[in-house]
Motif scaffolding. Structure first.
Motif, PDB file in Angstrom:
ATOM      1  N   LYS A 185      -2.101  -0.273   5.247  1.00 56.39           N
ATOM      2  CA  LYS A 185      -2.553   0.507   4.083  1.00 56.39           C
ATOM      3  C   LYS A 185      -2.215  -0.205   2.780  1.00 56.39           C
ATOM      4  CE  LYS A 185      -2.567   5.103   6.168  1.00 56.39           C
ATOM      5  NZ  LYS A 185      -1.783   6.340   6.386  1.00 56.39           N
ATOM      6  N   VAL A 186      -1.017  -0.801   2.717  1.00 56.32           N
ATOM      7  CA  VAL A 186      -0.628  -1.513   1.486  1.00 56.32           C
ATOM      8  C   VAL A 186      -1.509  -2.758   1.306  1.00 56.32           C
ATOM      9  CG1 VAL A 186       1.246  -2.802   0.376  1.00 56.32           C
ATOM     10  CG2 VAL A 186       1.671  -0.530   1.317  1.00 56.32           C
ATOM     11  N   ALA A 187      -1.870  -3.399   2.409  1.00 54.73           N
ATOM     12  CA  ALA A 187      -2.774  -4.558   2.311  1.00 54.73           C
ATOM     13  C   ALA A 187      -4.086  -4.123   1.656  1.00 54.73           C
ATOM     14  CB  ALA A 187      -3.035  -5.128   3.698  1.00 54.73           C
ATOM     15  N   LYS A 188      -4.569  -2.974   2.070  1.00 52.86           N
ATOM     16  CA  LYS A 188      -5.829  -2.459   1.510  1.00 52.86           C
ATOM     17  C   LYS A 188      -5.659  -2.211   0.010  1.00 52.86           C
ATOM     18  CE  LYS A 188      -9.331   0.349   3.733  1.00 52.86           C
ATOM     19  NZ  LYS A 188      -9.561   1.371   4.730  1.00 52.86           N
ATOM     20  N   ILE A 189      -4.521  -1.607  -0.366  1.00 56.21           N
ATOM     21  CA  ILE A 189      -4.244  -1.331  -1.789  1.00 56.21           C
ATOM     22  C   ILE A 189      -4.221  -2.646  -2.581  1.00 56.21           C
ATOM     23  CG2 ILE A 189      -2.449  -0.488  -3.392  1.00 56.21           C
ATOM     24  CD1 ILE A 189      -1.611   1.526  -1.203  1.00 56.21           C
ATOM     25  N   LEU A 190      -3.705  -3.703  -1.930  1.00 55.84           N
ATOM     26  CA  LEU A 190      -3.599  -5.001  -2.616  1.00 55.84           C
ATOM     27  C   LEU A 190      -4.854  -5.864  -2.414  1.00 55.84           C
ATOM     28  CD1 LEU A 190       0.115  -5.990  -1.758  1.00 55.84           C
ATOM     29  CD2 LEU A 190      -0.756  -5.057  -3.901  1.00 55.84           C
ATOM     30  N   SER A 191      -5.909  -5.258  -1.896  1.00 53.13           N
ATOM     31  CA  SER A 191      -7.164  -5.967  -1.597  1.00 53.13           C
ATOM     32  C   SER A 191      -6.961  -7.162  -0.670  1.00 53.13           C
ATOM     33  CB  SER A 191      -7.855  -6.449  -2.871  1.00 53.13           C
ATOM     34  OG  SER A 191      -7.977  -5.427  -3.789  1.00 53.13           O
ATOM     35  N   LEU A 192      -6.106  -6.994   0.308  1.00 54.20           N
ATOM     36  CA  LEU A 192      -5.933  -8.034   1.334  1.00 54.20           C
ATOM     37  C   LEU A 192      -6.644  -7.528   2.588  1.00 54.20           C
ATOM     38  CD1 LEU A 192      -2.133  -8.736   0.777  1.00 54.20           C
ATOM     39  CD2 LEU A 192      -4.016 -10.274   0.197  1.00 54.20           C
ATOM     40  N   SER A 193      -7.059  -8.464   3.449  1.00 50.73           N
ATOM     41  CA  SER A 193      -7.880  -7.985   4.563  1.00 50.73           C
ATOM     42  C   SER A 193      -7.061  -7.457   5.738  1.00 50.73           C
ATOM     43  CB  SER A 193      -8.889  -9.043   4.996  1.00 50.73           C
ATOM     44  OG  SER A 193      -8.294 -10.279   5.025  1.00 50.73           O
ATOM     45  N   LYS A 214       8.703 -11.569 -15.885  1.00 50.75           N
ATOM     46  CA  LYS A 214       9.766 -10.641 -16.295  1.00 50.75           C
ATOM     47  C   LYS A 214       9.593  -9.288 -15.620  1.00 50.75           C
ATOM     48  CE  LYS A 214      10.597 -12.710 -20.786  1.00 50.75           C
ATOM     49  NZ  LYS A 214       9.349 -13.484 -20.952  1.00 50.75           N
ATOM     50  N   GLU A 215       8.398  -9.115 -15.077  1.00 46.91           N
ATOM     51  CA  GLU A 215       8.108  -7.808 -14.486  1.00 46.91           C
ATOM     52  C   GLU A 215       9.046  -7.517 -13.314  1.00 46.91           C
ATOM     53  OE1 GLU A 215       6.371  -4.507 -14.895  1.00 46.91           O
ATOM     54  OE2 GLU A 215       5.290  -6.116 -15.907  1.00 46.91           O
ATOM     55  N   MET A 216       9.747  -6.420 -13.432  1.00 42.76           N
ATOM     56  CA  MET A 216      10.695  -6.028 -12.390  1.00 42.76           C
ATOM     57  C   MET A 216       9.923  -5.281 -11.297  1.00 42.76           C
ATOM     58  SD  MET A 216      13.788  -5.747 -11.463  1.00 42.76           S
ATOM     59  CE  MET A 216      14.699  -4.759 -10.325  1.00 42.76           C
ATOM     60  N   ILE A 217       9.934  -5.823 -10.099  1.00 42.14           N
ATOM     61  CA  ILE A 217       9.270  -5.108  -9.008  1.00 42.14           C
ATOM     62  C   ILE A 217      10.277  -4.863  -7.900  1.00 42.14           C
ATOM     63  CG2 ILE A 217       7.470  -5.219  -7.229  1.00 42.14           C
ATOM     64  CD1 ILE A 217       5.829  -6.887  -9.197  1.00 42.14           C
ATOM     65  N   GLN A 218      10.517  -3.610  -7.642  1.00 40.55           N
ATOM     66  CA  GLN A 218      11.382  -3.271  -6.522  1.00 40.55           C
ATOM     67  C   GLN A 218      10.921  -1.949  -5.940  1.00 40.55           C
ATOM     68  OE1 GLN A 218      15.623  -3.051  -7.029  1.00 40.55           O
ATOM     69  NE2 GLN A 218      15.870  -4.012  -5.027  1.00 40.55           N
ATOM     70  N   PHE A 219      10.894  -1.860  -4.649  1.00 43.33           N
ATOM     71  CA  PHE A 219      10.433  -0.625  -4.014  1.00 43.33           C
ATOM     72  C   PHE A 219      11.576   0.069  -3.298  1.00 43.33           C
ATOM     73  CE2 PHE A 219       6.459  -3.236  -4.115  1.00 43.33           C
ATOM     74  CZ  PHE A 219       5.833  -2.463  -5.096  1.00 43.33           C
ATOM     75  N   PRO A 220      11.449   1.388  -3.130  1.00 42.05           N
ATOM     76  CA  PRO A 220      12.529   2.128  -2.458  1.00 42.05           C
ATOM     77  C   PRO A 220      12.624   1.776  -0.968  1.00 42.05           C
ATOM     78  CG  PRO A 220      10.640   3.555  -2.866  1.00 42.05           C
ATOM     79  CD  PRO A 220      10.342   2.258  -3.541  1.00 42.05           C
ATOM     80  N   ARG A 221      13.796   2.022  -0.399  1.00 43.80           N
ATOM     81  CA  ARG A 221      14.003   1.830   1.055  1.00 43.80           C
ATOM     82  C   ARG A 221      14.113   3.245   1.636  1.00 43.80           C
ATOM     83  NH1 ARG A 221      13.621  -2.748  -1.571  1.00 43.80           N
ATOM     84  NH2 ARG A 221      14.484  -4.612  -0.569  1.00 43.80           N
ATOM     85  N   PRO A 222      12.987   3.904   1.961  1.00 47.05           N
ATOM     86  CA  PRO A 222      13.052   5.319   2.331  1.00 47.05           C
ATOM     87  C   PRO A 222      13.941   5.582   3.543  1.00 47.05           C
ATOM     88  CG  PRO A 222      10.787   4.563   2.132  1.00 47.05           C
ATOM     89  CD  PRO A 222      11.642   3.356   2.039  1.00 47.05           C
ATOM     90  N   THR A 238       3.030   4.881  -1.400  1.00 45.70           N
ATOM     91  CA  THR A 238       2.677   5.522  -2.672  1.00 45.70           C
ATOM     92  C   THR A 238       3.345   4.799  -3.842  1.00 45.70           C
ATOM     93  OG1 THR A 238       2.686   7.554  -1.397  1.00 45.70           O
ATOM     94  CG2 THR A 238       2.491   7.804  -3.772  1.00 45.70           C
ATOM     95  N   SER A 239       4.581   4.328  -3.640  1.00 43.94           N
ATOM     96  CA  SER A 239       5.260   3.583  -4.712  1.00 43.94           C
ATOM     97  C   SER A 239       4.480   2.315  -5.075  1.00 43.94           C
ATOM     98  CB  SER A 239       6.654   3.134  -4.289  1.00 43.94           C
ATOM     99  OG  SER A 239       7.399   4.221  -3.909  1.00 43.94           O
ATOM    100  N   VAL A 240       3.934   1.652  -4.047  1.00 44.28           N
ATOM    101  CA  VAL A 240       3.140   0.444  -4.320  1.00 44.28           C
ATOM    102  C   VAL A 240       1.898   0.832  -5.130  1.00 44.28           C
ATOM    103  CG1 VAL A 240       1.885  -1.512  -3.297  1.00 44.28           C
ATOM    104  CG2 VAL A 240       3.950  -0.650  -2.177  1.00 44.28           C
ATOM    105  N   LEU A 241       1.301   1.928  -4.713  1.00 40.80           N
ATOM    106  CA  LEU A 241       0.095   2.403  -5.397  1.00 40.80           C
ATOM    107  C   LEU A 241       0.388   2.698  -6.874  1.00 40.80           C
ATOM    108  CD1 LEU A 241      -2.832   3.109  -4.615  1.00 40.80           C
ATOM    109  CD2 LEU A 241      -2.087   5.458  -4.295  1.00 40.80           C
ATOM    110  N   TYR A 242       1.483   3.410  -7.147  1.00 41.85           N
ATOM    111  CA  TYR A 242       1.841   3.735  -8.545  1.00 41.85           C
ATOM    112  C   TYR A 242       2.148   2.467  -9.331  1.00 41.85           C
ATOM    113  CZ  TYR A 242       2.105   8.707  -7.373  1.00 41.85           C
ATOM    114  OH  TYR A 242       1.798   9.986  -6.991  1.00 41.85           O
ATOM    115  N   LYS A 243       2.828   1.539  -8.685  1.00 41.64           N
ATOM    116  CA  LYS A 243       3.194   0.296  -9.380  1.00 41.64           C
ATOM    117  C   LYS A 243       1.941  -0.465  -9.823  1.00 41.64           C
ATOM    118  CE  LYS A 243       6.065  -2.466 -11.073  1.00 41.64           C
ATOM    119  NZ  LYS A 243       7.041  -2.016 -12.080  1.00 41.64           N
TER     120      LYS A 243
END
Ligand code: KG4
Ligand code: ZN
Length: 360
Positions: A185-193, A214-222, A238-243
Motif C-alpha cells: 500500500k505504501v508503494a502505491k502511495i509513493l507511486s512505486l509498482s 533538512k526535512e525531518m522524516i520519521q515514522f511511528p513504530r506502532p 496513514t502516517s506516510v500518506l499524511y507526510k
C-alpha cells in the motif's frame, strides 16, 4: 525409483503464482528433526506482468491465468525432477487461505491427478507452509524446539510458538494490515509498482546518496512497546500518506528514497522487537522466519545482528531468498513433515476441499 524414498508432487495456486514442485525424502527417519528432504524441482510461473497492469491482483484474471498454466507448470516440475507421473507417491496441495478461484484451480488439478493415479492427497495450509521453507536445509542443531516462528507475508503477520513439527500456538497477529500489505500500500502511495516490498527496498537503497535534506522524516513504530505480541501497520501507512500530503508533489518526488527508507526501517524495527520479545518470554531455542517480507535484505541483516546479542544462544533459521515468496517447494516440504509425523494426513481426493481459514 528408490523404494525407501517418498516422492511428493506439490501444487500451489493460492494467489498469483502458479507453482509445482517435486520433493523427495526418506520414508522413515530416526529423528524427524534430522530428516533431509530434497527439492528436486521447483517451478513458478509468476503472474506479475498481468497484475502490474492493474496495479494489483484482479481475482478472475488470476484464476484464469492459473488454469492456462497449471498443466505446463506440473509437466515442467516432473521433467526437471526427471520423473514421470507414475513415480509420484503423494500429491500435496494448498487448500487455503487464498483467493477462492485461484485455490480451486490447484485443488481440482490435484484431485483429478489423485483420482487418475490412485494416490493420496495431503491438504496444506499456505501460512504454515511458509515456515517450512527453512527445512529445505539440513538443520545442524540438535534442539530446534521450542521455536518462535514469525510469518510475514502479503496476507499475514503472525508470531507462533512451535513446540514441535505441526505443534503451534498463536501468540500474536496483526490487528489490521499485514506487513507485506503495508509495503504494497505504501508503494502505491509513493507511486512505486507492485509488489511493493522489493520496490520500496530498491528505492530505500538510494537514500544514502540523497543530498542532505533538512526535512525531518520519521515514522511511528506502532505497538512496539505494547505488552502483547500483536501488530498494527495501518496507522503507519496513514502516517506516510499524511507526510506526503504535507511535503507536496515536488518534495515527495525528491525525498522518495528517504520516505521509503524510513518506512522500511519503522516496519522492520517493530518486527524485530516483537520476535525478540517472544523469544525471550518463551526461552526459544530457535527463531524461524517465513513469508515474502523475509526476502527483505535489511530485515535479514538486522535480525542476524540482533540475534547474535541474545543470550543464551539462539538459532536463527531464515529461508533462502528463492523460498521466501510463494512457491510449491514449501508446500511439499510441509507435506513431507506431516507425512513423517502422522500417516493419517494422507487423504482420499474426495475429502479435499478449499478452506479459506485453515486452523493451525
Ligand atoms: O509470501 P508471499 O509471497 O505471499 C503471501 O502469501 O502473501 O508475500 C508477498 C509479500 C508482498 O506483500 C510483497 O510486497 C512482500 O511479500 N515482499 C517483500 C519483499 N519481497 C516481497 N517485502 C519487503 N521486502 C522485500 N524484499
Ligand atoms: Zn505466501
Amino acid at each position: 525409483m528408490d523404494k525407501n524414498k517418498i516422492t511428493i508432487l506439490a501444487i500451489e495456486t493460492s494467489c498469483d503464482e502458479t507453482a509445482a514442485a517435486i520433493i523427495m525424502g526418506p520414508k522413515k527417519v530416526k529423528n524427524v528433526n534430522f530428516a533431509s528432504p530434497k527439492i528436486k524441482s521447483n517451478i513458478i510461473y509468476s503472474q506479475l506482468d498481468l497484475h502490474q497492469k492493474t496495479k494489483g491482483i484482479v481475482p478472475e484474471v488470476a484464476s484464469r491465468a492459473h488454469i492456462e498454466k497449471i498443466i505446463d507448470v506440473i509437466s515442467a516440475a516432473t521433467k526437471n525432477a526427471k520423473i514421470g507421473l507414475k513415480d509420484i507417491d503423494i500429491i500435496a496441495v494448498t487448500v487455503g487461505p487464498g483467493l477462492i478461484g485461484s485455490l480451486l484451480v490447484g485443488i481440482d488439478t490435484a484431485k483429478s491427478l489423485a483420482y487418475i493415479l490412485g494416490k493420496p492427497v495431503i491438504s496444506i495450509n499456505h501460512i504454515e507452509a511458509h515456515l517450512y521453507a527453512v527445512f529445505a536445509r539440513k538443520i545442524k542443531q540438535r534442539k530446534i524446539f521450542p521455536a518462535i516462528a514469525m510469518i510475514v507475508s502479503g496476507g499475514h503477520t503472525s508470531i507462533l510458538l512451535m513446540r514441535g513439527h505441526g505443534e503451534y500456538r498463536l501468540l500474536g497477529t496483526t490487528i489490521d494490515d499485514a506487513a507485506g500489505e503495508a509495503f504494497d500500500k505504501v508503494a502505491k502511495i509513493l507511486s512505486l509498482s507492485y509488489p511493493g516490498g522489493p520496490n520500496i527496498s530498491f528505492e530505500a537503497r538510494k537514500a544514502k546518496n540523497l543530498k542532505d535534506s533538512k526535512e525531518m522524516i520519521q515514522f511511528p513504530r506502532p505497538m512496539i512497546d505494547s505488552d502483547n505480541l500483536d501488530f498494527s501497520f495501518s496507522g503507519l501507512k496513514t502516517s506516510v500518506l499524511y507526510k506526503i500530503r504535507d511535503l507536496g508533489d515536488k518534495k515527495t518526488r525528491q525525498l522518495k528514497p528517504k520516505l521509503a527508507d524510513q518506512f522500511q526501517k519503522a516496519i522492520i524495527d517493530v518486527l524485530i522487537e516483537k520476535i525478540s520479545k517472544a523469544a525471550r518470554i518463551y526461552q526459544a531455542k530457535s527463531i524461524i522466519l517465513g513469508g515474502g517480507v523475509v526476502a527483505n535484505e535489511l530485515l535479514r541483516s538486522k535480525i542476524r545482528k540482533k540475534v547474535q546479542n541474545i543470550k543464551p544462544k539462539i538459532n536463527l533459521l531464515i529461508p533462502e531468498l528463492r523460498l521466501c515468496t510463494d512457491n510449491a517447494a514449501i508446500i511439499g516440504l510441509c507435506a513431507y513433515y506431516q507425512y513423517l509425523k502422522n500417516k493419517r494426513c494422507l487423504k482420499n481426493f474426495k475429502s479435499i476441499h478449499a478452506d479459506l481459514s485453515p486452523k493451525f
